[in-house]
Design a protein around this motif. Structure first.
Motif, PDB file in Angstrom:
ATOM      1  N   ALA A   1       2.712   6.223  -2.592  1.00  0.00           N
ATOM      2  CA  ALA A   1       3.824   7.125  -2.911  1.00  0.00           C
ATOM      3  C   ALA A   1       3.906   7.374  -4.416  1.00  0.00           C
ATOM      4  O   ALA A   1       4.120   8.509  -4.872  1.00  0.00           O
ATOM      5  CB  ALA A   1       5.134   6.537  -2.390  1.00  0.00           C
ATOM      6  N   LEU A   2       3.730   6.307  -5.207  1.00  0.00           N
ATOM      7  CA  LEU A   2       3.789   6.457  -6.658  1.00  0.00           C
ATOM      8  C   LEU A   2       2.599   7.271  -7.155  1.00  0.00           C
ATOM      9  O   LEU A   2       2.747   8.103  -8.071  1.00  0.00           O
ATOM     10  CB  LEU A   2       3.817   5.080  -7.323  1.00  0.00           C
ATOM     11  CG  LEU A   2       3.982   5.053  -8.847  1.00  0.00           C
ATOM     12  CD1 LEU A   2       5.238   5.817  -9.283  1.00  0.00           C
ATOM     13  CD2 LEU A   2       4.043   3.605  -9.347  1.00  0.00           C
ATOM     14  N   ALA A   3       1.442   7.059  -6.576  1.00  0.00           N
ATOM     15  CA  ALA A   3       0.259   7.821  -6.973  1.00  0.00           C
ATOM     16  C   ALA A   3       0.462   9.308  -6.720  1.00  0.00           C
ATOM     17  O   ALA A   3       0.062  10.153  -7.532  1.00  0.00           O
ATOM     18  CB  ALA A   3      -0.969   7.315  -6.223  1.00  0.00           C
TER      19      ALA A   3
ATOM     20  N   ASP B   1       0.812  -1.209   0.000  1.00  0.00           N
ATOM     21  CA  ASP B   1       0.000   0.000   0.000  1.00  0.00           C
ATOM     22  C   ASP B   1       0.849   1.265   0.000  1.00  0.00           C
ATOM     23  O   ASP B   1       0.552   2.225  -0.713  1.00  0.00           O
ATOM     24  CB  ASP B   1      -0.930  -0.015   1.221  1.00  0.00           C
ATOM     25  CG  ASP B   1      -1.912   1.129   1.204  1.00  0.00           C
ATOM     26  OD1 ASP B   1      -2.944   1.027   0.506  1.00  0.00           O
ATOM     27  OD2 ASP B   1      -1.652   2.147   1.880  1.00  0.00           O
ATOM     28  N   ALA B   2       1.918   1.270   0.795  1.00  0.00           N
ATOM     29  CA  ALA B   2       2.759   2.465   0.894  1.00  0.00           C
ATOM     30  C   ALA B   2       3.420   2.787  -0.448  1.00  0.00           C
ATOM     31  O   ALA B   2       3.513   3.947  -0.858  1.00  0.00           O
ATOM     32  CB  ALA B   2       3.805   2.272   1.987  1.00  0.00           C
TER      33      ALA B   2
ATOM     34  N   ARG C   1      -5.934   4.967 -10.175  1.00  0.00           N
ATOM     35  CA  ARG C   1      -7.147   5.308  -9.436  1.00  0.00           C
ATOM     36  C   ARG C   1      -6.820   6.259  -8.278  1.00  0.00           C
ATOM     37  O   ARG C   1      -7.492   7.285  -8.093  1.00  0.00           O
ATOM     38  CB  ARG C   1      -7.783   4.028  -8.893  1.00  0.00           C
ATOM     39  CG  ARG C   1      -9.045   4.257  -8.057  1.00  0.00           C
ATOM     40  CD  ARG C   1      -9.552   2.947  -7.459  1.00  0.00           C
ATOM     41  NE  ARG C   1      -8.564   2.358  -6.558  1.00  0.00           N
ATOM     42  CZ  ARG C   1      -8.399   2.735  -5.285  1.00  0.00           C
ATOM     43  NH1 ARG C   1      -9.160   3.706  -4.789  1.00  0.00           N
ATOM     44  NH2 ARG C   1      -7.500   2.146  -4.532  1.00  0.00           N
ATOM     45  N   ARG C   2      -5.772   5.947  -7.550  1.00  0.00           N
ATOM     46  CA  ARG C   2      -5.393   6.794  -6.413  1.00  0.00           C
ATOM     47  C   ARG C   2      -4.967   8.180  -6.878  1.00  0.00           C
ATOM     48  O   ARG C   2      -5.258   9.185  -6.208  1.00  0.00           O
ATOM     49  CB  ARG C   2      -4.243   6.130  -5.637  1.00  0.00           C
ATOM     50  CG  ARG C   2      -4.637   4.852  -4.907  1.00  0.00           C
ATOM     51  CD  ARG C   2      -3.436   4.249  -4.205  1.00  0.00           C
ATOM     52  NE  ARG C   2      -3.710   2.942  -3.636  1.00  0.00           N
ATOM     53  CZ  ARG C   2      -3.382   2.571  -2.406  1.00  0.00           C
ATOM     54  NH1 ARG C   2      -2.770   3.423  -1.600  1.00  0.00           N
ATOM     55  NH2 ARG C   2      -3.666   1.366  -1.970  1.00  0.00           N
ATOM     56  N   ALA C   3      -4.265   8.237  -7.999  1.00  0.00           N
ATOM     57  CA  ALA C   3      -3.820   9.532  -8.505  1.00  0.00           C
ATOM     58  C   ALA C   3      -5.026  10.413  -8.843  1.00  0.00           C
ATOM     59  O   ALA C   3      -5.038  11.613  -8.560  1.00  0.00           O
ATOM     60  CB  ALA C   3      -2.944   9.329  -9.738  1.00  0.00           C
TER      61      ALA C   3
ATOM     62  N   ALA D   1      -2.092  -3.506  -9.541  1.00  0.00           N
ATOM     63  CA  ALA D   1      -1.400  -2.489  -8.740  1.00  0.00           C
ATOM     64  C   ALA D   1      -1.238  -1.202  -9.541  1.00  0.00           C
ATOM     65  O   ALA D   1      -1.406  -0.092  -9.008  1.00  0.00           O
ATOM     66  CB  ALA D   1      -0.039  -3.017  -8.293  1.00  0.00           C
ATOM     67  N   GLN D   2      -0.889  -1.332 -10.820  1.00  0.00           N
ATOM     68  CA  GLN D   2      -0.742  -0.143 -11.664  1.00  0.00           C
ATOM     69  C   GLN D   2      -2.077   0.572 -11.837  1.00  0.00           C
ATOM     70  O   GLN D   2      -2.150   1.809 -11.776  1.00  0.00           O
ATOM     71  CB  GLN D   2      -0.176  -0.555 -13.024  1.00  0.00           C
ATOM     72  CG  GLN D   2       1.267  -1.031 -12.965  1.00  0.00           C
ATOM     73  CD  GLN D   2       1.717  -1.653 -14.275  1.00  0.00           C
ATOM     74  OE1 GLN D   2       0.980  -2.406 -14.909  1.00  0.00           O
ATOM     75  NE2 GLN D   2       2.946  -1.350 -14.677  1.00  0.00           N
TER      76      GLN D   2
END
Length: 267
Positions: free
Chosen positions: A176-178, A171-172, A230-232, A224-225
């Motif tokens: 962080a990437l998002a 998750d972390a 989605r998070r971004a 995951a990608q």
């Protein structure tokens, strides 16, 4: 002087089958028959056959040849229509020639849209597939802006981080990437954002395009990608205008993307 079916076909530079077909659809009158049953064609048959051949050679459909009467304006209208169709064909062929010339250049590839060949060495198969889908769904102008942006503003570290993100990333790592990716995905977040305008001309077509992009992203990239994308979206939507995070989460999870789309793809 008269001619047999074979002879008149040869004189007109066509085939016996074609002559018989013209009889069948009413374009060419059938001649009288001799006592032995053979057809004998006269000069007016040859003249009509040559007229049909000329008109069809100019691109006039047989149906319109049959409908053309003696009215000068009626014929002119048919010719104007055919000319407009030929003009469109010429433009299409010129476009094809330009694309073929581009593909013939060193390093060009048919695996990506025209103009993106210079990026081929940096693209993976899924990236190329998504670009191909984008080129179908979004306007030529949008794709050109996207091409220029990718060439002028590379972000190799972020690209590689997204490309190499494992399916089981924690998750972390995803969050962080998002956070790094968010400024490049959303509308107006940076001067390097790219607004992709869909080719769609109706709401139904726009919805179909949106769903196609979402489906493509889920099919071409690992969970995951997709979760990072989605998070971004969530990060910007919640920060930009106070949108309901729950609503944004549901929308983004279902569709991943929407059109028009603003994106600086990680590739």
């Amino acid at each position: 002087m008269t001619w047999s079916t074979r002879e008149i076909a040869d004189l007109a530079g066509t085939t016996v089958k074609t002559v018989r077909y013209y009889h069948q659809i009413g374009l060419l009158d059938e001649p009288d028959r001799e006592p032995n049953g053979y057809k004998r064609y006269e000069v007016h048959h040859l003249t009509r056959l040559l007229q049909i051949k000329r008109l069809t050679g100019l691109g006039v459909p047989l149906a319109q040849v049959a409908e053309m009467g003696t009215s000068g304006e009626g014929r002119a209208s048919v010719f104007r229509t055919v000319d407009a169709e030929l003009e469109a064909t010429v433009r299409r062929l010129e476009s094809i020639r330009r694309e073929l010339a581009t593909l013939a250049q060193p390093g060009a590839s048919p695996d990506v849209p025209t103009g993106f060949s210079g990026l081929v060495q940096d693209l993976r198969d899924n990236d190329r597939a998504l670009l191909t889908i984008y080129a179908q769904l979004f306007s030529d102008e949008s794709m050109e802006v996207l091409r220029r942006t990718l060439e002028a503003h590379p972000n190799d570290d972020l690209d590689e981080a997204f490309r190499d993100l494992p399916e089981d990333a924690d998750d972390a790592t995803r969050q962080a990437l998002a956070e790094q990716l968010a400024p490049f995905i959303v509308p107006g977040a940076t001067e390097h954002g790219v607004t992709l305008e869909p080719r769609a001309t109706t709401p139904g077509q726009a919805e179909a395009a949106r769903r196609a992009v979402g489906h493509a992203l889920r099919a071409l990239y690992n969970p995951a990608q997709v979760d990072v994308l989605r998070r971004a979206h969530l990060l910007h939507e919640a920060d930009d205008d106070g949108a309901d995070t729950g609503e944004v989460l549901e929308w983004t999870t279902n569709s991943v993307d929407t059109g028009p789309v603003a994106v600086r793809p990680t590739w």
